[in-house]
Enzyme design. Structure first.
Site, PDB file in Angstrom:
ATOM      1  N   LYS A  87       2.345  -2.136  -2.833  1.00  0.00           N
ATOM      2  CA  LYS A  87       1.666  -0.822  -2.795  1.00  0.00           C
ATOM      3  C   LYS A  87       2.487   0.240  -3.523  1.00  0.00           C
ATOM      4  CE  LYS A  87       1.655  -0.712   1.741  1.00  0.00           C
ATOM      5  NZ  LYS A  87       2.344  -1.990   2.041  1.00  0.00           N
ATOM      6  N   ARG A 103      -2.427   3.534   9.196  1.00  0.00           N
ATOM      7  CA  ARG A 103      -2.010   2.180   9.567  1.00  0.00           C
ATOM      8  C   ARG A 103      -2.629   1.743  10.886  1.00  0.00           C
ATOM      9  NH1 ARG A 103       3.149   2.085   6.452  1.00  0.00           N
ATOM     10  NH2 ARG A 103       4.252   0.159   6.853  1.00  0.00           N
ATOM     11  N   ARG A 145      14.119  -7.243  -1.832  1.00  0.00           N
ATOM     12  CA  ARG A 145      13.761  -5.899  -2.318  1.00  0.00           C
ATOM     13  C   ARG A 145      14.987  -4.999  -2.272  1.00  0.00           C
ATOM     14  NH1 ARG A 145       8.754  -2.503   0.080  1.00  0.00           N
ATOM     15  NH2 ARG A 145       9.760  -2.803   2.102  1.00  0.00           N
ATOM     16  N   ARG A 180      16.964  -1.979   2.543  1.00  0.00           N
ATOM     17  CA  ARG A 180      16.534  -1.304   3.769  1.00  0.00           C
ATOM     18  C   ARG A 180      16.907  -2.136   4.991  1.00  0.00           C
ATOM     19  NH1 ARG A 180      10.319   0.195   2.611  1.00  0.00           N
ATOM     20  NH2 ARG A 180      10.195  -0.466   4.788  1.00  0.00           N
ATOM     21  N   ARG A 199       7.159  -6.783  11.407  1.00  0.00           N
ATOM     22  CA  ARG A 199       6.267  -5.917  10.617  1.00  0.00           C
ATOM     23  C   ARG A 199       5.001  -6.663  10.197  1.00  0.00           C
ATOM     24  NH1 ARG A 199      10.421  -4.759   6.388  1.00  0.00           N
ATOM     25  NH2 ARG A 199       8.939  -3.548   5.180  1.00  0.00           N
TER      26      ARG A 199
HETATM   27  P1  ADP Z   1       6.421  -1.147   3.829  1.00  0.00           P
HETATM   28  O1  ADP Z   1       7.137  -0.958   2.546  1.00  0.00           O
HETATM   29  O2  ADP Z   1       6.902  -2.280   4.623  1.00  0.00           O
HETATM   30  O3  ADP Z   1       4.921  -1.160   3.715  1.00  0.00           O
HETATM   31  P2  ADP Z   1       6.834   1.575   4.767  1.00  0.00           P
HETATM   32  O4  ADP Z   1       7.924   2.101   3.930  1.00  0.00           O
HETATM   33  O5  ADP Z   1       5.446   2.005   4.471  1.00  0.00           O
HETATM   34  O6  ADP Z   1       6.905  -0.004   4.805  1.00  0.00           O
HETATM   35  O7  ADP Z   1       7.124   1.895   6.307  1.00  0.00           O
HETATM   36  C1  ADP Z   1       8.379   1.651   6.899  1.00  0.00           C
HETATM   37  C2  ADP Z   1       8.290   1.966   8.384  1.00  0.00           C
HETATM   38  O8  ADP Z   1       7.963   3.346   8.574  1.00  0.00           O
HETATM   39  C3  ADP Z   1       7.224   1.204   9.158  1.00  0.00           C
HETATM   40  O9  ADP Z   1       7.644  -0.089   9.581  1.00  0.00           O
HETATM   41  C4  ADP Z   1       6.987   2.151  10.342  1.00  0.00           C
HETATM   42  O10 ADP Z   1       8.027   2.057  11.300  1.00  0.00           O
HETATM   43  C5  ADP Z   1       7.089   3.522   9.689  1.00  0.00           C
HETATM   44  N1  ADP Z   1       5.780   4.017   9.199  1.00  0.00           N
HETATM   45  C6  ADP Z   1       5.451   4.314   7.914  1.00  0.00           C
HETATM   46  N2  ADP Z   1       4.171   4.735   7.844  1.00  0.00           N
HETATM   47  C7  ADP Z   1       3.688   4.715   9.103  1.00  0.00           C
HETATM   48  C8  ADP Z   1       2.419   5.014   9.690  1.00  0.00           C
HETATM   49  N3  ADP Z   1       1.388   5.440   8.939  1.00  0.00           N
HETATM   50  N4  ADP Z   1       2.288   4.862  11.033  1.00  0.00           N
HETATM   51  C9  ADP Z   1       3.305   4.446  11.800  1.00  0.00           C
HETATM   52  N5  ADP Z   1       4.517   4.134  11.323  1.00  0.00           N
HETATM   53  C10 ADP Z   1       4.714   4.261   9.980  1.00  0.00           C
HETATM   54  P1  ADP Z   2       5.047  -2.276  -0.488  1.00  0.00           P
HETATM   55  O1  ADP Z   2       5.125  -0.823  -0.924  1.00  0.00           O
HETATM   56  O2  ADP Z   2       3.636  -2.765  -0.380  1.00  0.00           O
HETATM   57  O3  ADP Z   2       5.852  -2.573   0.739  1.00  0.00           O
HETATM   58  P2  ADP Z   2       6.670  -2.797  -2.886  1.00  0.00           P
HETATM   59  O4  ADP Z   2       5.903  -2.149  -3.985  1.00  0.00           O
HETATM   60  O5  ADP Z   2       7.922  -2.142  -2.423  1.00  0.00           O
HETATM   61  O6  ADP Z   2       5.694  -3.143  -1.648  1.00  0.00           O
HETATM   62  O7  ADP Z   2       7.003  -4.291  -3.367  1.00  0.00           O
HETATM   63  C1  ADP Z   2       7.701  -5.190  -2.507  1.00  0.00           C
HETATM   64  C2  ADP Z   2       8.704  -6.016  -3.322  1.00  0.00           C
HETATM   65  O8  ADP Z   2       8.012  -6.927  -4.157  1.00  0.00           O
HETATM   66  C3  ADP Z   2       9.599  -5.199  -4.246  1.00  0.00           C
HETATM   67  O9  ADP Z   2      10.841  -5.857  -4.308  1.00  0.00           O
HETATM   68  C4  ADP Z   2       8.864  -5.263  -5.597  1.00  0.00           C
HETATM   69  O10 ADP Z   2       9.753  -5.123  -6.693  1.00  0.00           O
HETATM   70  C5  ADP Z   2       8.264  -6.658  -5.537  1.00  0.00           C
HETATM   71  N1  ADP Z   2       6.968  -6.783  -6.214  1.00  0.00           N
HETATM   72  C6  ADP Z   2       5.970  -5.856  -6.311  1.00  0.00           C
HETATM   73  N2  ADP Z   2       4.904  -6.371  -6.962  1.00  0.00           N
HETATM   74  C7  ADP Z   2       5.217  -7.662  -7.245  1.00  0.00           C
HETATM   75  C8  ADP Z   2       4.523  -8.728  -7.911  1.00  0.00           C
HETATM   76  N3  ADP Z   2       3.302  -8.565  -8.374  1.00  0.00           N
HETATM   77  N4  ADP Z   2       5.165  -9.916  -8.026  1.00  0.00           N
HETATM   78  C9  ADP Z   2       6.421 -10.091  -7.545  1.00  0.00           C
HETATM   79  N5  ADP Z   2       7.115  -9.135  -6.904  1.00  0.00           N
HETATM   80  C10 ADP Z   2       6.533  -7.929  -6.768  1.00  0.00           C
END
Ligand code: ADP
Ligand code: ADP
Length: 215
Positions: free
Chosen positions: A13, A88, A127, A160, A171
């Protein structure tokens, strides 16, 4: 253009949202990034969110809703935005509907990135994130030009705390239990667009562009 990005942790995302924002001149609003910035600065919000985030649990809805209310007021969002990591839960989505209605705004689409769990674990465990701008990299799939250094601003890359095996597992479970019901929620509103998130970053972006051209 006003979009929501849905998908499990590690689906890509953040990676795709960054490209969309550049090309369509809209703003990315990542609740995870906002929470991490608050933690870094030791704010009350950051302290409240800390234990939930480290355990891979969701921060309680009311805290997130109060935070998003403030964010949505920001003038730079007038040109359009993409919500990354929010909503979420169903109560968050209902609250967003209410807020957007009050502000006279309409949602254009909900993009849902689909990726299987084993690939998500591979992506999350390797990551790395820039300490300064939050941009994400992957040690193998998407490495920075210089090891340990952000391409954009030269910031230090770190792992992280919640990108370790135990919180990752939690998660993924939390996503299935609390966030997946949102897919049905947006399908019933005719807003949902599912996109296969497996493949090269560029290929996935092309699929997203196809969807955005039609809305
Ligand atoms: P990811 O990259 O795994 O999708 P995020 O960076 O979006 O994770 O979120 C990291 C953490 O921040 C989540 O595991 C949660 O604890 C908190 N968080 C982020 N967005 C939300 C939300 N909309 N509602 C509740 N918790 C959230
Ligand atoms: P999210 O925001 O949904 O948690 P990220 O954009 O941070 O996900 O991507 C999660 C991990 O996967 C990062 O290390 C990123 O560089 C990698 N990544 C993202 N898109 C791809 C893809 N299409 N193929 C392989 N790795 C990817």
């Amino acid at each position: 253009m006003k979009l929501i990005f849905l998908g499990p942790p590690g689906a890509g995302k953040g990676t795709q949202a960054e490209k969309i924002c550049k090309d369509y001149d809209i703003v990315q609003l990542s609740t995870g990034d906002i929470l991490r910035t608050n933690r870094k600065h030791g704010t009350e919000l950051g302290k409240k969110a800390q234990s939930y985030m480290d355990a891979g649990e969701l921060v309680p809805d009311q805290i997130i809703i109060d935070m998003i209310k403030e964010e949505l007021k920001k003038p730079e969002l007038n040109k359009g935005y993409i919500l990354d990591g929010f909503p979420r839960t169903v109560p968050q989505a209902e609250e967003l509907d209410k807020l957007m209605k009050e502000m006279g705004q309409n949602l254009d689409a909900v993009l849902i990135l689909e990726v299987q769990n084993e690939e998500l674990v591979r992506r999350l465990t390797s990551r790395r994130i820039c300490r300064t701008c939050g941009k994400s990299y992957h040690l193998i799939y998407n490495p920075p030009k210089v090891e340990g250094v952000c391409n954009v601003d030269g910031g230090e890359l770190y792992q992280r705390d919640d990108d370790k095996e135990e919180p990752i597992r939690n998660r993924l479970q939390v996503y299935e239990n609390q966030t997946m019901p949102l897919i049905e929620y947006y399908i019933s509103k005719n807003m949902a667009h599912k996109i296969d998130g497996i493949g090269k970053i560029k290929e996935i972006y092309s699929k997203i562009q196809e969807v955005l051209e039609k809305i």
